[in-house]
Design an enzyme around this catalytic site. Structure first.
Site, PDB file in Angstrom:
ATOM      1  N   LYS A  42       0.854  -1.191   0.000  1.00 57.32           N
ATOM      2  CA  LYS A  42       0.000   0.000   0.000  1.00 57.32           C
ATOM      3  C   LYS A  42       0.887   1.237   0.000  1.00 57.32           C
ATOM      4  O   LYS A  42       1.821   1.343   0.791  1.00 57.32           O
ATOM      5  CB  LYS A  42      -0.887  -0.022   1.253  1.00 57.32           C
ATOM      6  CG  LYS A  42      -2.166   0.777   1.108  1.00 57.32           C
ATOM      7  CD  LYS A  42      -3.119   0.164   0.102  1.00 57.32           C
ATOM      8  CE  LYS A  42      -4.572   0.274   0.505  1.00 57.32           C
ATOM      9  NZ  LYS A  42      -5.429  -0.486  -0.414  1.00 57.32           N
TER      10      LYS A  42
ATOM     11  N   THR B 253      -3.608  -5.583   0.396  1.00 55.53           N
ATOM     12  CA  THR B 253      -3.018  -4.252   0.655  1.00 55.53           C
ATOM     13  C   THR B 253      -3.873  -3.482   1.662  1.00 55.53           C
ATOM     14  O   THR B 253      -3.370  -2.643   2.391  1.00 55.53           O
ATOM     15  CB  THR B 253      -2.838  -3.443  -0.648  1.00 55.53           C
ATOM     16  OG1 THR B 253      -4.119  -3.096  -1.168  1.00 55.53           O
ATOM     17  CG2 THR B 253      -2.037  -4.208  -1.680  1.00 55.53           C
TER      18      THR B 253
ATOM     19  N   ARG C 230      28.095  34.953  -8.512  1.00 57.42           N
ATOM     20  CA  ARG C 230      26.795  34.590  -9.086  1.00 57.42           C
ATOM     21  C   ARG C 230      25.813  34.259  -7.966  1.00 57.42           C
ATOM     22  O   ARG C 230      26.202  34.105  -6.802  1.00 57.42           O
ATOM     23  CB  ARG C 230      26.932  33.406 -10.053  1.00 57.42           C
ATOM     24  CG  ARG C 230      27.319  32.123  -9.365  1.00 57.42           C
ATOM     25  CD  ARG C 230      27.292  30.906 -10.293  1.00 57.42           C
ATOM     26  NE  ARG C 230      27.666  29.707  -9.562  1.00 57.42           N
ATOM     27  CZ  ARG C 230      27.663  28.483 -10.066  1.00 57.42           C
ATOM     28  NH1 ARG C 230      27.351  28.282 -11.334  1.00 57.42           N
ATOM     29  NH2 ARG C 230      28.003  27.441  -9.332  1.00 57.42           N
TER      30      ARG C 230
ATOM     31  N   GLN D  18      29.609  21.212  -7.149  1.00 49.70           N
ATOM     32  CA  GLN D  18      30.329  19.971  -6.872  1.00 49.70           C
ATOM     33  C   GLN D  18      31.218  20.118  -5.635  1.00 49.70           C
ATOM     34  O   GLN D  18      31.203  19.269  -4.732  1.00 49.70           O
ATOM     35  CB  GLN D  18      31.214  19.582  -8.074  1.00 49.70           C
ATOM     36  CG  GLN D  18      30.483  19.037  -9.280  1.00 49.70           C
ATOM     37  CD  GLN D  18      30.042  20.085 -10.292  1.00 49.70           C
ATOM     38  OE1 GLN D  18      29.766  21.230  -9.929  1.00 49.70           O
ATOM     39  NE2 GLN D  18      29.928  19.703 -11.548  1.00 49.70           N
TER      40      GLN D  18
ATOM     41  N   HIS E 250      19.007  28.091 -11.893  1.00 50.30           N
ATOM     42  CA  HIS E 250      19.716  29.234 -12.459  1.00 50.30           C
ATOM     43  C   HIS E 250      18.921  30.533 -12.357  1.00 50.30           C
ATOM     44  O   HIS E 250      17.694  30.540 -12.500  1.00 50.30           O
ATOM     45  CB  HIS E 250      20.020  28.983 -13.948  1.00 50.30           C
ATOM     46  CG  HIS E 250      20.750  27.693 -14.194  1.00 50.30           C
ATOM     47  ND1 HIS E 250      22.003  27.430 -13.690  1.00 50.30           N
ATOM     48  CD2 HIS E 250      20.392  26.584 -14.898  1.00 50.30           C
ATOM     49  CE1 HIS E 250      22.385  26.225 -14.071  1.00 50.30           C
ATOM     50  NE2 HIS E 250      21.423  25.685 -14.804  1.00 50.30           N
TER      51      HIS E 250
END
Ligand code: AZA
Length: 302
Positions: free
Chosen positions: A11, A58, A177, A229, A257
């Site tokens: 379920k 279920t 940025r 990263q 962005h």
């Protein structure tokens, strides 16, 4: 000729709310979860021979989720998931694995005039705490805990330069940025042998979640980021350093962005580089940066 290669069922999207009322103080505490339980075992014949005798319906799985939530602690989700999953494997001889996924929704106690309110809560963000518990008969209990949908943005303190340039490259290098992402971080616990081992780590699950969240926010804010990263790797290293029972930490970070808009076409308005103030947030496409940080000597899955 075909054969059943793999099967699990159960379920999904079982919504559960539980309140704890402290009779002495009058303080109430609430938990809201969305639970999924999938079972595996000797259930092939239900697919290949229409044999329903091996099927725990279920609907019964849903009932079991409610009853377990009533009779057992629902915090931490890791402990609740281990109790729930173990129930299915121990109760039914032919069920050999139970996979429990729990999404814990965010209800934060309200502060009214500086005081924590005894029974009112606010959902201050769509962030969730997610837990995957796999109870595997004869092997143990594998637990993965995660933070999902924690959206962050910094308006400076992020750079991206020195990347590979060739005939496909149009992106300009930048030393300043906007950086924004929706944090998805998960950590895999060393395998537990039993529910009691999981219970013994109750405080450790909350501590790890809090510490992963704090480290993620602090590193995001304070790191003068060279790239998504490099920043995410630092986060993973710090989480591992503080939690010996965690084997690996995995991040998946979209790079949401925010593009500069050149408005010079209108009366020479300056809105690029150091003059940029108005940006266009992008929905897609977005970068998607992933990594798994493990301990030395342990190779991450690539
Ligand atoms: N990592 C970033 O932090 N920013 C980027 C990338 C990347 O790999 N590619 N474009 N912009």
């Amino acid at each position: 000729m075909s054969a059943l290669a793999a099967a699990r069922y159960g379920k999904d999207n079982v919504r559960v709310y539980k309140v704890h009322r402290d009779e002495k103080t009058g303080v109430q505490t609430v938990v809201e979860m969305t639970v999924c339980v999938l079972l595996e075992g000797d259930i092939e014949t239900s697919y290949t021979r229409a044999d329903n005798s091996v099927v725990v319906a279920t609907d019964s799985i849903k009932n079991t989720i409610y009853i377990t939530a009533k009779q057992q602690p629902v915090t931490t989700p890791e402990v609740f998931g281990a109790i729930l999953g173990t129930h299915f494997v121990e109760k039914y001889n032919h069920i050999h694995a139970a996979h429990v996924s729990i999404i814990t929704h965010r209800w934060v106690r309200m502060n009214i005039e500086g005081k924590p309110h005894p029974h009112s809560f606010v959902k201050d963000s769509p962030e969730t705490r997610n837990t995957q518990v796999d109870v595997i008969e004869g092997k143990g209990i594998d637990i993965n805990s995660s933070i999902n949908g924690l959206t962050v943005l910094k308006s400076t303190g992020s750079q991206f330069w020195g990347f590979l340039r060739d005939e496909f490259t149009t992106l300009k290098e930048t030393w300043d940025r906007i950086l924004s992402t929706d944090v998805n971080a998960n950590w895999q616990w060393r395998r537990f042998g039993s529910v009691s081992e999981v219970r013994a780590n109750t405080a450790g699950f909350d501590k790890a979640w809090q510490s992963a969240r704090d480290i993620t926010l602090k590193t995001f804010a304070e790191d003068n980021s060279a790239s998504v990263q490099a920043t995410m790797y630092k986060m993973g290293e710090l989480i591992l350093a503080g939690a010996p029972l965690i084997d690996t930490v995995e991040y998946a970070l979209p790079n949401n962005h925010y593009f500069e808009i050149d408005l010079s076409w209108h009366k020479g308005i300056k809105n690029t580089g150091k003059d940029a103030e108005v940006y266009a947030p992008q929905s897609n496409p977005n970068g998607l940066i992933k990594c798994t940080v493990g301990r030395s000597g342990q190779k991450a899955k690539l």
